[in-house]
Motif scaffolding. Sequence first.
Motif, PDB file in Angstrom:
ATOM      1  N   UNK A   1      24.940  78.331  14.047  1.00  0.00           N
ATOM      2  CA  UNK A   1      25.299  78.952  14.959  1.00  0.00           C
ATOM      3  C   UNK A   1      25.354  80.389  14.771  1.00  0.00           C
ATOM      4  N   UNK A   2      25.286  81.981  14.651  1.00  0.00           N
ATOM      5  CA  UNK A   2      24.476  82.649  14.601  1.00  0.00           C
ATOM      6  C   UNK A   2      26.178  83.853  14.272  1.00  0.00           C
ATOM      7  N   UNK A   3      27.143  84.091  13.188  1.00  0.00           N
ATOM      8  CA  UNK A   3      28.639  84.311  13.789  1.00  0.00           C
ATOM      9  C   UNK A   3      28.385  85.872  13.230  1.00  0.00           C
ATOM     10  N   UNK A   4      29.527  86.468  13.443  1.00  0.00           N
ATOM     11  CA  UNK A   4      29.382  87.661  12.642  1.00  0.00           C
ATOM     12  C   UNK A   4      31.017  88.432  13.555  1.00  0.00           C
ATOM     13  N   UNK A   5      31.505  88.914  12.440  1.00  0.00           N
ATOM     14  CA  UNK A   5      33.111  89.113  12.358  1.00  0.00           C
ATOM     15  C   UNK A   5      32.638  91.377  12.121  1.00  0.00           C
ATOM     16  N   UNK A   6      33.244  91.716  13.003  1.00  0.00           N
ATOM     17  CA  UNK A   6      33.403  93.654  12.170  1.00  0.00           C
ATOM     18  C   UNK A   6      35.070  94.037  12.438  1.00  0.00           C
ATOM     19  N   UNK A   7      35.192  95.056  11.875  1.00  0.00           N
ATOM     20  CA  UNK A   7      36.316  96.376  12.313  1.00  0.00           C
ATOM     21  C   UNK A   7      35.817  97.639  12.054  1.00  0.00           C
TER      22      UNK A   7
END
Length: 498
Positions: free
Chosen positions: A92-98
Amino acid sequence: MQIATKTSQISNYNRIILVFIRLLLIILAFLCVDSVRAADTLRLTLDDCLRMALENSPTVQVARFDSLSAAGEWRRSRGERFPQLRFSGEAPDLSEGDSYKPIQNPEDPEQDILTRISSGNQRWQGRLELEQKLPWGATLSISSGLSTNTWHDDRISAGEDTTEYSLRRRFSIVQPVLAGNPVGRTRKIERISWESSLIDHELQLRSIKYRAKQIYFQLVSATGALNIALQDLDNGRSSEELARRKLQAGLIPEVELLQIQVELARREGNYYLAEGRVQAAADRLKQELGLSLNLPIVVEWLPETVSGSERAVLDTTGERLEQKQEQLNLQRREMETRGALLYQRVQASLQLYYDLDNRHDKLDLLDTPVDRNYGVIFHFDFPLYGFGSTAGQVESIRANLARARVNYVIRETELATELREALRSVKRAEQRIGIADAALELSQKSFEITSNRFEAGQINSRQLLDTQLDLTRTRTDLLNARIDYELALAGLERIVPQ
């Protein structure tokens, strides 16, 4: 006493029988070893040498890999003329951010407060694309992609995930402008490269055969020189034996025997030197043919009567392979230069596309009516001012092409000169063989007459030695002339037009 004497005689007789049996066994053992060595010795004719060089030598293995590499490049270029089907994906293409952004304060609408916002995205995508390069230079592309995107954001439905499915199909065509036909140009360059590689492979095989002949005749020459040295040594030993008998009879002074003995020692040294040259030449030939260095080899070569018939078989008219290859290389350079000049001036392309795009939160609803997008994009890149960089690059490209044309003319003259010189070398070698044959016949007669006169006491040892040296020299001249003829003929076969 008589019994003891008879016993002693029987014992001596048994010892003699045992010694005789041992000597016989030793002789048989030596004969067996010699026969085994003879059986293990590889006897090479010139045809055997060429066959092994074209099958097993390390050089031909390198040429074979070069040919396979060129064949693979040609297969790749031919395959690119047909539609190319590719599949790509992200799984997949995963991204997490604040992030921190000002948000209106619900208690005081006139104020903003800095709030921490969390977001994330998870994307799965697959794309199937069919691409075809068209004969006039354009590129047609048809693709279909399916993706699923799951994302969350604290500003929108905080704590909940949103899922979206997308199906996108695109038809596009890209046409270069003011660039000629890059597809056709590339195909012509690849065909020229393939034809040049075929010629290069043939030239490599010719070079392998020529080198094998060179090394083979080096061993032939060394073996012939060893035989001449052995004959010279036998003549020296016979002369030394005859001089020794004449000295004992008081017919010659001791100084003449000493002169012959000094010359005999020099001939022995020459013989051992010739032996070492034979071994070195044999090692070079075994290395060239990919044979074990411990394998004994013997060359079998008989000189044939030299006439113009062998050379008449070779047709020296027509165009040499090297010249054809130079022509192909020049054509490729001209086409590459034309493309590079067009690329330096203007880069422009026209793209037409048509998209069918459907997005929904459920996978089974992707067959509903879709959004249709289409458009035209004209892209161009025109250098306005680069402080002379573009002009310098164009000048360099043109100068390289002009230099290649001049080098082609020079190379054409060199090839013609090389062929003419090869023909003259064969002719000179033929003449040398005829002269050396006649000289050897005269030298042989002179040696026989001088030997008889020395045996009769009519001449001294110095005259005998001079005649022997002259005989050895004429034998060597004939051997060298025959070897030079074979090498000259091999050189002509290597460069003769096909």
